[in-house]
Write an enzyme that holds these catalytic residues in place. Structure first.
Site, PDB file in Angstrom:
ATOM      1  N   ASN A 147       0.879  -1.172   0.000  1.00  0.00           N
ATOM      2  CA  ASN A 147       0.000   0.000   0.000  1.00  0.00           C
ATOM      3  C   ASN A 147       0.915   1.220   0.000  1.00  0.00           C
ATOM      4  OD1 ASN A 147      -1.811   2.056   0.450  1.00  0.00           O
ATOM      5  ND2 ASN A 147      -2.189   1.537   2.592  1.00  0.00           N
ATOM      6  N   TRP A 148       0.978   1.872  -1.142  1.00  0.00           N
ATOM      7  CA  TRP A 148       1.925   2.988  -1.271  1.00  0.00           C
ATOM      8  C   TRP A 148       1.418   4.260  -0.591  1.00  0.00           C
ATOM      9  CZ3 TRP A 148       4.556   3.220  -6.770  1.00  0.00           C
ATOM     10  CH2 TRP A 148       5.248   2.008  -6.987  1.00  0.00           C
ATOM     11  N   LYS A 149       0.144   4.272  -0.223  1.00  0.00           N
ATOM     12  CA  LYS A 149      -0.479   5.462   0.392  1.00  0.00           C
ATOM     13  C   LYS A 149      -0.277   6.694  -0.505  1.00  0.00           C
ATOM     14  CE  LYS A 149       0.458   3.392   4.852  1.00  0.00           C
ATOM     15  NZ  LYS A 149       0.093   3.477   6.246  1.00  0.00           N
TER      16      LYS A 149
ATOM     17  N   HIS B  72      -9.535   1.152   4.187  1.00  0.00           N
ATOM     18  CA  HIS B  72      -8.311   1.272   4.986  1.00  0.00           C
ATOM     19  C   HIS B  72      -8.600   2.183   6.178  1.00  0.00           C
ATOM     20  CE1 HIS B  72      -4.223   2.375   6.141  1.00  0.00           C
ATOM     21  NE2 HIS B  72      -3.829   1.284   5.509  1.00  0.00           N
TER      22      HIS B  72
ATOM     23  N   GLU C 184      -7.019   4.541   7.420  1.00  0.00           N
ATOM     24  CA  GLU C 184      -6.770   5.971   7.160  1.00  0.00           C
ATOM     25  C   GLU C 184      -7.951   6.599   6.408  1.00  0.00           C
ATOM     26  OE1 GLU C 184      -2.934   5.466   5.306  1.00  0.00           O
ATOM     27  OE2 GLU C 184      -2.147   4.770   7.223  1.00  0.00           O
TER      28      GLU C 184
ATOM     29  N   GLU D 171      -5.775  -5.316   9.998  1.00  0.00           N
ATOM     30  CA  GLU D 171      -4.759  -4.321  10.308  1.00  0.00           C
ATOM     31  C   GLU D 171      -5.102  -3.607  11.617  1.00  0.00           C
ATOM     32  OE1 GLU D 171      -2.594  -3.018   6.517  1.00  0.00           O
ATOM     33  OE2 GLU D 171      -4.327  -1.729   6.727  1.00  0.00           O
TER      34      GLU D 171
ATOM     35  N   GLY E 123       1.988   1.871  10.668  1.00  0.00           N
ATOM     36  CA  GLY E 123       2.932   2.981  10.572  1.00  0.00           C
ATOM     37  C   GLY E 123       3.596   3.344  11.890  1.00  0.00           C
TER      38      GLY E 123
ATOM     39  N   SER F   6       2.982  -2.560  10.177  1.00  0.00           N
ATOM     40  CA  SER F   6       4.432  -2.564  10.414  1.00  0.00           C
ATOM     41  C   SER F   6       5.109  -3.889  10.063  1.00  0.00           C
ATOM     42  CB  SER F   6       4.731  -2.156  11.863  1.00  0.00           C
ATOM     43  OG  SER F   6       4.261  -0.843  12.109  1.00  0.00           O
TER      44      SER F   6
ATOM     45  N   GLY G 281       2.717  -1.323   4.254  1.00  0.00           N
ATOM     46  CA  GLY G 281       2.786   0.114   3.953  1.00  0.00           C
ATOM     47  C   GLY G 281       4.218   0.563   3.757  1.00  0.00           C
ATOM     48  N   GLY G 282       4.819   1.082   4.802  1.00  0.00           N
ATOM     49  CA  GLY G 282       6.160   1.672   4.723  1.00  0.00           C
ATOM     50  C   GLY G 282       7.192   0.816   4.005  1.00  0.00           C
TER      51      GLY G 282
HETATM   52  C1  PEP Z   1      -0.849  -0.053   5.686  1.00  0.00           C
HETATM   53  O1  PEP Z   1      -0.741   1.058   5.206  1.00  0.00           O
HETATM   54  O2  PEP Z   1      -1.809  -0.760   5.369  1.00  0.00           O
HETATM   55  C2  PEP Z   1       0.173  -0.519   6.618  1.00  0.00           C
HETATM   56  C3  PEP Z   1       0.032  -1.683   7.182  1.00  0.00           C
HETATM   57  O3  PEP Z   1       1.238   0.325   6.862  1.00  0.00           O
HETATM   58  P1  PEP Z   1       2.602  -0.032   7.627  1.00  0.00           P
HETATM   59  O4  PEP Z   1       3.088  -1.349   7.041  1.00  0.00           O
HETATM   60  O5  PEP Z   1       3.511   1.099   7.309  1.00  0.00           O
HETATM   61  O6  PEP Z   1       2.272  -0.171   9.056  1.00  0.00           O
END
Ligand code: PEP
Length: 248
Positions: free
Chosen positions: A9-11, A94, A96, A166, A172, A212, A233-234
């Protein structure tokens, strides 16, 4: 046996030219026959990304989609726009989007149904807050999210769905859920799908863990019986994503 699915997930990261450069870096690192590999990218990156992954094992996904066919919905992206551009997956709900853009379980359900109508596989996100976990209501809360997300979704559709568990407190933050916490909830999600539909549907649906995920935590998480991969994500923006995809 369910095939693993590992999605990035590049956000709101990567301009179109940065996206192409990142895909070129990641292409050789994410080759595998053992998992489906998806890059969920910002809307403006979709067309160049689809072009850039041609001939590879990478599929392009969107990060959001609207639940109407077309019309006066300024700023939104329709399912037909996504399929025409070559999108196969879409992240729905998501945390966010729920937190900053007022998405609810009801809009998630509308989007899930619309994605299926158009042959796009939804990656349906669910997850509890830290308060909910501390109050011991995690499983009840997740079951409610799942039951509403799947309202009026057929068993045949549900079998092809991807659910991303999640925990909000793990997104994050660098605070990954323990393997036991992640497996407990993913198992409960599968049981909930079994209650809504049947055993065959529960066994077919793919459930990811997200929050994460790193190259270090992926092997143990993805080895769990009910965890069929990850939403990342990251770490999806780094060469480390290759290690996550090839976690074994
Ligand atoms: C996400 O954006 O769905 C996510 C899990 O981010 P991260 O891996 O950075 O926690």
């Amino acid at each position: 046996m369910r095939k693993k699915i590992i999605a990035g997930n590049w956000k709101m990261n990567m301009t179109p030219s940065e996206a192409i450069a990142l895909i070129e870096t990641l292409k050789p690192l994410v080759q595998t026959d053992e998992a489906d590999v998806v890059f969920c990218v910002p809307a403006i990156d979709i067309i160049p990304a689809v072009e850039a992954v041609k001939g590879t094992n990478i599929q392009i996904g969107a990060e959001n989609m609207y639940f109407e066919e077309k019309g006066a919905f300024t700023g939104e992206i329709s399912p037909a726009m996504l399929t025409d551009a070559g999108v196969k997956y879409v992240i729905i709900g998501h945390s966010e989007r729920r937190q900053y853009f007022a998405e609810t379980d009801e809009t998630v359900n509308k989007k899930v149904k619309k994605a299926f109508e158009h042959g796009i596989t939804p990656i349906i996100c669910c997850g509890e807050s830290l308060t909910q976990r501390e109050q011991g209501v995690t499983i009840d809360f997740i079951r409610q999210q799942i039951k509403i997300a799947f309202l009026d979704v057929t068993a045949d559709q549900a079998k092809t769905a991807v659910i991303a568990y999640e925990p909000i407190w793990a997104i994050g933050t660098g605070k990954v859920a323990t393997t036991e916490q992640a497996e407990e909830v993913c198992k409960a999600i599968r049981a909930c799908i079994g209650e809504i539909y049947d055993e065959a549907t529960a066994e077919a649906v793919r459930i990811q863990y997200g929050g994460s995920v790193s190259a270090a935590s992926a092997p143990e998480l993805f080895a769990q019986k009910d965890i069929d991969g990850g939403l990342v994500g990251g770490a999806a923006l780094k060469p480390d994503f290759g290690k996550i995809v090839n976690y074994k």
